[in-house]
Design a protein around this motif. Structure first.
Motif, short mmCIF file in Angstrom:
data_model
loop_
_atom_site.label_atom_id
_atom_site.label_comp_id
_atom_site.label_asym_id
_atom_site.label_seq_id
_atom_site.Cartn_x
_atom_site.Cartn_y
_atom_site.Cartn_z
N ALA A 1 -3.27 0.41 5.49
CA ALA A 1 -2.03 1.16 5.19
C ALA A 1 -1.03 0.52 6.12
CB ALA A 1 -2.26 2.53 5.28
N PHE A 2 0.27 0.82 5.67
CA PHE A 2 1.21 0.13 6.47
C PHE A 2 2.43 1.11 6.26
CE2 PHE A 2 5.26 -2.21 7.32
CZ PHE A 2 4.97 -3.03 8.40
N TYR A 3 2.97 1.36 7.73
CA TYR A 3 4.25 2.15 7.85
C TYR A 3 5.29 1.38 8.35
CZ TYR A 3 1.14 5.95 6.75
OH TYR A 3 0.03 6.78 6.24
N GLY A 4 6.38 1.13 7.95
CA GLY A 4 7.54 0.50 8.20
C GLY A 4 8.49 1.29 9.15
N THR A 5 9.67 0.82 9.58
CA THR A 5 10.52 1.03 10.55
C THR A 5 10.92 2.69 10.25
OG1 THR A 5 12.40 0.04 9.71
CG2 THR A 5 11.08 -1.04 11.38
#
Length: 210
Positions: A78-82
């Protein structure tokens, strides 16, 4: 999606999810201007956080080309951006605390969070450095908070000739890789033939480092 049972830590019996201070962190210099900072048990209630993340994060399975085959990536991602809200408030607190603690050295805040879910000992990540973007040419930092069962993180010099560094990480442990570490060293989480419970790592990075 299959579920995997986490055996809780004998040393972290609280369900209250909270961070401790960072003043007990210990630095180990490596070769070529690289270093690691380690703080065991930075997060209390880490097993409770593991259960929340395992259930609430929109995990995805990926497939990648390898030679003439397409293979499953041996972990969930999973990835969470700025601008993305993180999946638990304590992760916002962790990112802010790390940004404040390393402001003098890093010169910028941690902005993104990548999550990896290692379901058992068959899940792994191969030798690599975070060299997509600025990490390929600049000193930077990657901070990893681990919850769930402990798994070994190994580090070795890119050009060889040095000893491999091994750090078992889980149950709220923190490691920060800094200096030239992403360019001059590489790291991995190897497969394990021992019975290994599930683990989630949260990797905080500055903008433009992957």
């Amino acid at each position: 999606m299959a579920t995997h049972h986490l055996q809780g830590s004998l040393f972290d019996q609280t369900d209250e999810i909270r961070l401790g201070p960072l003043d007990g962190i210990t630095r180990t210099p490596l070769a070529s201007g690289a270093w690691i900072d380690v703080l065991p048990g930075w997060l209390s209630g880490a097993d409770a956080l593991f259960e929340r993340l395992a259930a609430d994060v929109p995990w995805r399975a990926e497939r990648r080309a390898m030679y003439d085959h397409v293979v499953d990536v041996p972990r969930l991602l999973a990835f969470y951006g700025t601008d993305d809200p993180l999946p638990h408030p304590v992760l916002d607190e962790a990112r802010d605390a790390l940004s404040a603690h390393y402001a003098g050295e890093l010169g910028e805040p941690f902005r993104t969070a990548g999550l990896c879910h290692y379901r058992d000992g068959r899940d792994s990540v191969a030798w690599h450095g975070d060299r997509i973007g600025r990490g390929a040419r600049q000193d930077t930092m990657v901070a990893i908070l681990s919850v769930g069962a402990a798994r070994d993180l190994l580090l070795r010099p890119v050009r060889g000739g040095g000893a491999t560094v091994r750090r078992p990480l889980g149950h709220g442990d923190l490691i920060v890789m800094g200096g030239s570490c992403q360019r001059t060293w590489e790291h991995c989480v190897p497969k394990s033939t021992r019975a290994a419970g599930p683990r989630i790592s949260v990797q905080f990075r500055p903008y433009g480092v992957r």
